[in-house]
Structures are given as structure tokens and as C-alpha cells.
Design an enzyme around this catalytic site. Structure first.
Site, short mmCIF file in Angstrom:
data_model
loop_
_atom_site.label_atom_id
_atom_site.label_comp_id
_atom_site.label_asym_id
_atom_site.label_seq_id
_atom_site.Cartn_x
_atom_site.Cartn_y
_atom_site.Cartn_z
N ASN A 132 -43.98 -3.72 52.28
CA ASN A 132 -43.33 -2.43 52.50
C ASN A 132 -42.35 -2.46 53.68
OD1 ASN A 132 -44.84 -1.28 50.42
ND2 ASN A 132 -46.53 -0.82 51.78
N GLU B 156 -53.65 -3.65 47.89
CA GLU B 156 -53.06 -3.23 49.16
C GLU B 156 -54.08 -2.58 50.10
OE1 GLU B 156 -49.00 -1.73 48.89
OE2 GLU B 156 -49.37 -0.56 50.69
N ARG C 215 -55.83 4.39 26.83
CA ARG C 215 -56.64 3.93 27.98
C ARG C 215 -56.32 2.51 28.42
NH1 ARG C 215 -60.84 6.57 25.20
NH2 ARG C 215 -61.23 8.62 26.10
N HIS D 79 -32.24 2.28 45.67
CA HIS D 79 -33.49 1.87 46.33
C HIS D 79 -33.27 0.68 47.26
CE1 HIS D 79 -37.71 1.03 47.02
NE2 HIS D 79 -37.47 -0.22 46.68
N LYS E 224 -47.92 -2.99 40.41
CA LYS E 224 -47.79 -1.59 40.82
C LYS E 224 -46.92 -0.88 39.79
CE LYS E 224 -48.17 -1.49 45.84
NZ LYS E 224 -47.45 -1.09 47.07
N GLU F 155 -34.21 -6.92 48.55
CA GLU F 155 -35.62 -7.34 48.43
C GLU F 155 -35.74 -8.87 48.55
OE1 GLU F 155 -38.00 -4.86 48.25
OE2 GLU F 155 -37.21 -3.22 47.00
N HIS G 114 -37.78 4.91 52.04
CA HIS G 114 -38.17 5.97 51.09
C HIS G 114 -37.75 7.34 51.60
CE1 HIS G 114 -41.56 3.59 48.83
NE2 HIS G 114 -40.35 3.29 48.40
N HIS H 271 -39.60 0.05 53.96
CA HIS H 271 -39.79 1.06 52.92
C HIS H 271 -40.18 2.44 53.44
CE1 HIS H 271 -39.26 -2.26 50.21
NE2 HIS H 271 -39.42 -1.49 49.15
N ARG I 63 -50.94 -6.87 51.79
CA ARG I 63 -49.88 -6.52 50.83
C ARG I 63 -48.91 -5.49 51.41
NH1 ARG I 63 -50.14 -5.38 44.26
NH2 ARG I 63 -47.92 -4.95 44.10
N LYS J 65 -44.56 -13.38 46.79
CA LYS J 65 -45.22 -12.12 46.42
C LYS J 65 -46.51 -12.41 45.68
CE LYS J 65 -44.77 -7.50 44.61
NZ LYS J 65 -43.95 -6.41 44.09
N1 LIG Z 1 -43.54 -1.74 41.27
C1 LIG Z 1 -43.08 -2.33 42.34
O1 LIG Z 1 -43.74 -3.17 42.94
C2 LIG Z 1 -41.71 -1.99 42.82
C3 LIG Z 1 -41.10 -2.79 43.80
C4 LIG Z 1 -39.80 -2.51 44.18
C5 LIG Z 1 -39.12 -1.45 43.59
N2 LIG Z 1 -39.73 -0.68 42.65
C6 LIG Z 1 -39.03 0.42 41.99
O2 LIG Z 1 -37.94 -0.12 41.27
C7 LIG Z 1 -36.96 0.90 41.11
C8 LIG Z 1 -35.58 0.32 41.36
O3 LIG Z 1 -35.37 -0.71 40.43
P1 LIG Z 1 -33.90 -1.18 40.02
O4 LIG Z 1 -33.07 -1.29 41.23
O5 LIG Z 1 -34.07 -2.33 39.14
O6 LIG Z 1 -33.33 0.12 39.27
P2 LIG Z 1 -33.09 0.48 37.73
O7 LIG Z 1 -34.18 0.09 36.87
O8 LIG Z 1 -32.69 1.92 37.74
O9 LIG Z 1 -31.80 -0.38 37.35
C9 LIG Z 1 -30.60 -0.15 38.02
C10 LIG Z 1 -29.44 0.18 37.06
O10 LIG Z 1 -29.01 -1.01 36.44
C11 LIG Z 1 -28.99 -0.88 35.03
N3 LIG Z 1 -29.30 -2.19 34.49
C12 LIG Z 1 -30.52 -2.79 34.47
N4 LIG Z 1 -30.40 -4.04 34.03
C13 LIG Z 1 -29.09 -4.26 33.75
C14 LIG Z 1 -28.36 -5.37 33.29
N5 LIG Z 1 -28.94 -6.56 33.07
N6 LIG Z 1 -27.02 -5.23 33.12
C15 LIG Z 1 -26.40 -4.04 33.41
N7 LIG Z 1 -27.05 -2.96 33.86
C16 LIG Z 1 -28.38 -3.07 34.03
C17 LIG Z 1 -29.96 0.20 34.72
O11 LIG Z 1 -29.64 0.85 33.52
C18 LIG Z 1 -29.81 1.13 35.93
O12 LIG Z 1 -28.74 2.00 35.73
C19 LIG Z 1 -37.32 2.00 42.06
O13 LIG Z 1 -37.85 3.08 41.33
C20 LIG Z 1 -38.39 1.40 42.93
O14 LIG Z 1 -39.32 2.34 43.41
C21 LIG Z 1 -41.00 -0.95 42.25
ZN LIG Z 2 -38.66 -1.90 47.21
#
Ligand SMILES: NC(=O)c1ccc[n+]([C@@H]2O[C@H](COP(=O)([O-])OP(=O)(O)OC[C@H]3O[C@@H](n4cnc5c(N)ncnc54)[C@H](O)[C@@H]3O)[C@@H](O)[C@H]2O)c1
Ligand SMILES: [Zn+2]
Length: 377
Positions: A253, A245, A130, A274, A152, A194, A260, A256, A249, A235
Site C-alpha cells: 500500500n 494482509e 457462492r 489510480h 484482492k 506500480e 486513495h 496508497h 502485505r 508480490k
Molecule cells: N486488486 C488489487 O490488488 C489491485 C491492485 C492495484 C489496483 N487495483 C485496482 O485497479 C484499478 C485500476 O486498474 P487499471 O489502471 O488497469 O484501470 P482500468 O481497468 O480502468 O483500465 C484503464 C483503461 O484502459 C482501458 N484498457 C484496458 N486494457 C487496454 C488495452 N490493452 N488497450 C487499450 N485500452 C485498454 C480500459 O478500458 C480503461 O479505460 C483500480 O480500481 C484499482 O483500485 C486493484
Molecule cells: Zn494500486
């Protein structure tokens, strides 16, 4: 920009959320201080590190060593890399592993990875027993400037991205910018979308600075820490005013809704990451705003030309392979969570640095716009 940091030195950014306030520490070679920072917040806590297989190979040993050096016990839970891990199946695996590792209330989850790991581990932390506290150790540029901040968390549904989740703030974020040196160039560039978003949505001066300094961010100069700090500060300020949001907030997006839909249309595959989808989505948001005469064409051109200069996609033809047709894209847009009573909500712009929330976008207008854009392919 302030003077360059020495290795191990940190820029601190506060997320002012009352009882849930936390610090973001940003700097080169900060990972070694993770244990000490955690110990100061939760003396005696055990940890479970959640990471993906790629990050585990590169940075898990150093993370474990940093915790060990402060006499903190850690278990490690490793999942496959990629968006596919934001699934019910992996969520179950992670929650079960947390329980099996005897992580109790008062212990901590450490999310070591990109946005996928942050979202997945954060949601597991929100759910297991929880609710467990968690620490973000973001290892991608995208995660350092965006996903690790703001609370988030979640996984994907077959109906779309991030539809199952919770707001759950971390208690600490440690962004070691040296970890980004191992990131593939394409991933770094996707995360940069971003960073550009931060300027495009509300900070024209920062956008001008990015136009002049982006190369230094990519090559790991002092501009990198500065850019990450600016994005986190912006942010953090928005999140502090609108944690869940209900208003402002939503500006985050920008790009996005289109993004998306394209990401889903490409099956969340590595055809379109992404950040790449967000770059394309921001380009479309600027062009759509120009078409609606909300902003000058020259503003849209400026936004697109910077995104293109760093190598991000700005036109639908930049997506290799098939793109869904207009009907499929409109369905995907309608399924996105930013829809209220048939009217579409889009983040539109009056210029660089001047995004606003428009709740009343006519879907026929979006359809006509996308039809024209698809015809350009
Ligand atoms: N929660 C939020 O507010 C928020 C905001 C923006 C995006 N997101 C989410 O984030 C995700 C995308 O994140 P991302 O682009 O970091 O993707 P990810 O976590 O998949 O990382 C991208 C790739 O890089 C590799 N990697 C990570 N760190 C590394 C490093 N230091 N050296 C070598 N390889 C490395 C990972 O294994 C993966 O293959 C999406 O699912 C998106 O929806 C969330
Ligand atoms: Zn994003």
C-alpha cells in the site's frame, strides 16, 4: 536480465498458496495459448468472459478464438469502461449475466481487462453461486504487475475505494505483454507507478535497474517482460507469506493512503488515474518520511525525480483543476481502511527499497504536512 523471450514463450511465476497455488504466465503473444492452459487445469469447463467495451473492441475476438481453438465454450459479458464499473449496479448486472449464461460450479470466469475488470469480475466470481473459479487475463500494465495477482477483489462504496470485496485467488494468470501495445500512453504510464512501487518499497537494485531501463519497458522491448516478472515475483512472495494482509502485505500500500484520498477527492475521474494517484502518494510518503527525518532528503529527491522523469505527477500542483482542502483530505484519509483507533497507519520509508509499516502516525503531523504541501500549489 535473462535472454529475450521468443513470441509465445513464457516466464512462469508461481504463487505458492498451498491448495490455492497458481501460475502467472508472462510473455509476448501468449493469448493464443489461453484455451490450452485452461483446458489443462479444468477440462470440460465452460467460461464467461467479463470485459469492458474498450477492451472488447480490441481483444475480445482473439480471446474467444483462443478458447474456441481448445473447444471451450464462452459467453461474453461487456460492461462500460472505467472505475465507475466497480459499483453495486454493475456488480449486479455481471452476477445476473453469469447466472443467465448458465455458468455452474466447475465452470470458469475469465477476467479480460485492467484492474477494474479484474476487481469486479473477481468479486462476481467470488459471489455468484457462492464462488466460481476464475482466470485473470490482465490487459493493462497495472493489472499485469499488480491487481491480477494476490486475490484482492471488490467494488467501491460511497465511503471509499475497495470497501466491499473478498479475497478470491485466480487459478491462473495469463499476462500477454503484446496486449499492452494498444494501451494509451497515459494508462501505461499510470501502471508504471506500480512497477516503480515494487522497487521503492523493497528492491533498491530493481529501482536502479528501472532508472536505467524504463524507456525499454515503455517501448515494448525485452525489459517489459523482465520488469513484469520481477514485480509479480515480489508480490507473489509477499502474498504467499501474508495472503490476508495481517502484516507485511500492507507494504504494497505504499503511496496508497495519500493516493486513495486524492483519487476520491478528484471523484475517481480521469483527472487522476489510480496509478497517477499512487505516484503522487509515493512522492508524498517519501517527502513525509524525509520531514520526519526517517530518510535522507536525497532519497526522497531520487524517488521523485524518477517518477517525474517518466511523466508521472509528483506534486499536488500536477493535478489539473481543484484539489480538496486539508479538511476534506484528512476526512478521506480517516475513512480509508488503514486506520486503527484514531491513529493512522502509513507505509513510510527509510530510503529507496526500504519501506516499513508505521501504525502510530499522528494525524496532526499529517495535517500539518498536507497544509504545507497544499500551500505550495
Ligand atoms: N486488486 C488489487 O490488488 C489491485 C491492485 C492495484 C489496483 N487495483 C485496482 O485497479 C484499478 C485500476 O486498474 P487499471 O489502471 O488497469 O484501470 P482500468 O481497468 O480502468 O483500465 C484503464 C483503461 O484502459 C482501458 N484498457 C484496458 N486494457 C487496454 C488495452 N490493452 N488497450 C487499450 N485500452 C485498454 C480500459 O478500458 C480503461 O479505460 C483500480 O480500481 C484499482 O483500485 C486493484
Ligand atoms: Zn494500486
Amino acid at each position: 536480465m535473462t535472454a529475450p523471450l521468443r513470441p509465445g514463450e513464457a516466464i512462469m511465476v508461481q504463487v505458492a498458496l498451498g491448495a490455492r497455488a497458481y501460475d502467472i504466465a508472462i510473455g509476448r503473444e501468449l493469448l493464443g495459448s489461453l484455451g490450452v492452459r485452461i483446458k489443462a487445469l479444468r477440462p470440460g469447463a465452460k467460461t464467461a468472459i467479463i470485459t469492458d467495451a474498450t477492451v472488447a473492441k480490441l481483444h475480445l475476438a482473439a480471446t474467444e478464438a483462443a478458447l474456441k481453438s481448445a473447444a471451450i465454450d464462452s459467453a461474453s459479458i461487456v460492461v462500460p469502461p472505467g472505475e465507475g464499473s466497480k459499483s453495486y449496479a454493475t456488480f449486479e448486472t455481471v452476477c445476473e449475466a453469469i447466472i443467465a449464461a448458465r455458468i455452474e460450479r466447475g465452470d470458469l470466469i475469465v477476467a479480460l481487462g485492467g484492474g477494474v475488470i479484474g476487481d469486479l469480475a473477481g468479486f462476481a466470481a467470488a459471489s455468484a453461486r457462492r464462488g466460481l473459479d476464475f482466470v485473470q487475463v490482465p490487459t493493462t500494465l497495472l493489472a499485469q504487475v499488480d491487481s491480477s495477482v494476490g486475490g484482492k477483489t471488490g467494488i467501491n462504496s460511497r465511503h471509499g475505494k475497495n470497501l466491499i470485496g473478498a479475497f478470491h485467488q485466480p487459478i491462473l494468470v495469463v499476462a500477454d505483454t503484446a496486449l499492452l501495445d494498444t494501451l494509451p500512453k497515459r494508462e501505461f504510464r499510470a501502471g508504471y507507478a506500480e512497477v516503480a512501487k515494487c522497487g521503492l518499497l523493497g528492491d533498491a537494485a530493481f529501482f536502479s535497474w528501472l532508472e536505467a531501463n524504463w524507456q525499454d519497458i515503455f517501448s515494448g522491448g525485452p525489459a517489459r517482460e523482465h520488469a513484469i516478472a520481477v514485480c509479480c515475483r515480489a508480490k507473489a512472495a509477499i502474498v504467499a507469506r501474508d495472503e490476508r494482509e495481517t502484516g507485511e502485505r500492507a507494504l504494497l500500500n505504499l503511496g496508497h493512503t495519500f493516493g486513495h484520498a486524492l483519487e476520491a477527492g478528484c471523484g475517481f475521474s480521469d483527472r487522476l488515474l489510480h496509478g497517477e494517484a499512487v505516484a503522487l502518494g509515493m512522492a508524498l510518503a517519501f517527502e513525509f518520511s524525509a520531514r520526519k527525518k526517517l530518510t535522507a532528503k536525497s532519497e526522497a529527491e531520487r524517488a521523485l525525480s524518477h517518477l517525474a522523469a517518466v511523466g508521472l505527477p509528483t506534486h499536488l500542483k500536477d493535478i489539473l483543476g481543484g484539489v480538496p482542502g486539508v479538511d476534506a483530505l484528512m476526512d478521506l484519509i480517516a475513512q480509508d481502511k488503514k486506520v486503527k483507533r484514531g491513529k493512522l497507519t502509513f507505509i513510510l520509508v527509510r530510503g529507496v527499497g526500504q519501506a516499513f509499516i508505521e501504525n502510530n502516525v499522528d494525524s496532526a503531523e499529517v495535517r500539518a504536512f498536507l497544509t504545507d504541501k497544499l500551500a505550495e500549489r
